[in-house]
Write an enzyme that holds these catalytic residues in place. Sequence first.
Site, short mmCIF file in Angstrom:
data_model
loop_
_atom_site.label_atom_id
_atom_site.label_comp_id
_atom_site.label_asym_id
_atom_site.label_seq_id
_atom_site.Cartn_x
_atom_site.Cartn_y
_atom_site.Cartn_z
N ASP A 174 0.83 -1.21 0.00
CA ASP A 174 0.00 0.00 0.00
C ASP A 174 0.86 1.26 0.00
OD1 ASP A 174 -2.38 1.44 0.02
OD2 ASP A 174 -2.45 1.51 2.21
N GLY A 175 0.34 2.31 -0.64
CA GLY A 175 0.98 3.62 -0.59
C GLY A 175 1.46 4.15 -1.93
N ASN A 176 1.15 3.46 -3.00
CA ASN A 176 1.60 3.89 -4.33
C ASN A 176 1.04 5.27 -4.71
OD1 ASN A 176 2.72 1.39 -4.51
ND2 ASN A 176 1.25 0.57 -5.99
N ARG A 219 -0.10 7.74 -2.75
CA ARG A 219 0.48 8.83 -1.95
C ARG A 219 1.93 9.10 -2.34
NH1 ARG A 219 -0.78 6.07 3.37
NH2 ARG A 219 -1.43 4.45 1.90
N ARG A 233 -1.19 9.24 -10.13
CA ARG A 233 -1.17 8.00 -9.35
C ARG A 233 -0.57 6.85 -10.14
NH1 ARG A 233 -4.28 7.50 -4.86
NH2 ARG A 233 -4.57 5.30 -5.30
N HIS A 243 1.95 3.58 -9.19
CA HIS A 243 1.74 2.15 -9.43
C HIS A 243 2.91 1.55 -10.19
CE1 HIS A 243 -2.08 2.17 -7.56
NE2 HIS A 243 -2.67 2.93 -8.45
N SER A 273 -7.66 -5.45 -4.52
CA SER A 273 -8.76 -6.00 -3.70
C SER A 273 -10.07 -5.92 -4.47
CB SER A 273 -8.88 -5.21 -2.39
OG SER A 273 -9.37 -3.90 -2.64
N GLU A 319 -12.57 -4.45 -3.37
CA GLU A 319 -12.99 -3.05 -3.18
C GLU A 319 -12.27 -2.12 -4.16
OE1 GLU A 319 -12.15 -5.14 -0.71
OE2 GLU A 319 -14.15 -5.38 0.16
N ASN A 320 -11.02 -2.42 -4.48
CA ASN A 320 -10.27 -1.58 -5.43
C ASN A 320 -10.94 -1.54 -6.80
OD1 ASN A 320 -7.02 -2.70 -4.17
ND2 ASN A 320 -8.21 -0.90 -3.58
N ARG A 379 2.30 -4.89 6.21
CA ARG A 379 1.59 -3.85 5.46
C ARG A 379 2.45 -2.61 5.41
NH1 ARG A 379 -4.57 -2.12 4.91
NH2 ARG A 379 -4.24 -0.37 3.52
C1 IPE Z 1 -5.31 -2.52 0.25
O1 IPE Z 1 -5.02 -1.19 0.06
C2 IPE Z 1 -5.34 -3.26 -1.04
C3 IPE Z 1 -4.05 -3.42 -1.72
C4 IPE Z 1 -2.90 -2.98 -1.30
C5 IPE Z 1 -4.10 -4.15 -2.95
P1 IPE Z 1 -6.15 -0.09 -0.06
O2 IPE Z 1 -5.47 1.19 -0.33
O3 IPE Z 1 -7.19 -0.49 -1.03
O4 IPE Z 1 -6.79 -0.11 1.39
P2 IPE Z 1 -7.70 0.95 2.11
O5 IPE Z 1 -8.69 1.45 1.10
O6 IPE Z 1 -6.80 2.06 2.56
O7 IPE Z 1 -8.29 0.23 3.27
C1 IPE Z 2 -1.76 0.25 -3.22
O1 IPE Z 2 -1.56 1.62 -3.32
C2 IPE Z 2 -1.98 -0.39 -4.57
C3 IPE Z 2 -3.38 -0.76 -4.80
C4 IPE Z 2 -4.35 -0.68 -3.95
C5 IPE Z 2 -3.68 -1.27 -6.12
P1 IPE Z 2 -2.76 2.65 -3.28
O2 IPE Z 2 -3.19 2.90 -4.68
O3 IPE Z 2 -3.83 2.23 -2.36
O4 IPE Z 2 -1.99 3.90 -2.72
P2 IPE Z 2 -2.54 4.96 -1.67
O5 IPE Z 2 -3.01 4.21 -0.47
O6 IPE Z 2 -3.63 5.70 -2.35
O7 IPE Z 2 -1.35 5.80 -1.37
MG MG Z 3 -4.10 2.53 -0.33
#
Ligand code: IPE
Ligand code: IPE
Ligand code: MG
Length: 224
Positions: free
Chosen positions: A11-13, A15, A24, A28, A56, A58-59, A172
């Site tokens: 997580d965090g790509n 941001r 964004r 990624h 996920s 949800e994603n 995480r």
């Molecule tokens: C969790 O990250 C899913 C993945 C890293 C693939 P999210 O960025 O989707 O999680 P939330 O929305 O902050 O809970």
């Molecule tokens: C995790 O990074 C990758 C995926 C969920 C696909 P995010 O895209 O959730 O990055 P943030 O949380 O917005 O920084």
């Molecule tokens: Mg995220």
Amino acid sequence: MKPQHVAIIMDGNGRWAQRRLLPRSAGHRAGFRRMLELSEYAFERGVSCLTLYALSTENLSRPQEELDELFGLFRTYFAEQTERLRERGIRILSIGDRTLLPADIQGMISDAETMTASGTAGTLVLAIAYGGRQEIVRAVNRAVKEGREVTEAEFSALLYTGDLPPLDLLIRTGKETRLSNFLLYQSAYAELYFSKKLFPDFTKGDLDKAFKAYSLRDRRFGRI
Ligand code: IPE
Ligand code: IPE
Ligand code: MG
């Protein structure tokens, strides 16, 4: 003790990119490069099973433009990495509801799984369109369909992760301290490790720190 089965919520790509005033998608892509580096390194360090949370359920509600970017990266991954992993004896497995993915990616996943099926040096598990609740409900429905009551061991076997070793360490990155629907059943006794680093900044050294922290944990499993 070294962890055998390690999972990473990458997580965090987004941001990471925002901080650099980049789209964004750039985050990624940076995360993707990091994933390649870390997965190679984890197996060198003796991990036998590495599970990566890439997308996920949800994603899937994110804007189509962002999903297309991620789907593009998955296509690149399977096109470029399958043969490489096969040569190294690493088996690829994808967990999640793949019917939610574009048809060509579904095909690439099954091809990658088939081509690497005989690998015995390690297992790389990609959680794509994965949701822990969906996985549990699916397993319940499989048992119901067969008209049987199940034991814990039989239930575990009905999950996507049925033939994988127990989860030892769940990492995480990206500062949040939640599971976001990842490996809900499997994490019951996993050691949890949270890093404030955004995934594109999470280095091999950071992974070593997580392994070190794991080695210092006392896994009691309810005993004394
Ligand atoms: C969790 O990250 C899913 C993945 C890293 C693939 P999210 O960025 O989707 O999680 P939330 O929305 O902050 O809970
Ligand atoms: C995790 O990074 C990758 C995926 C969920 C696909 P995010 O895209 O959730 O990055 P943030 O949380 O917005 O920084
Ligand atoms: Mg995220």
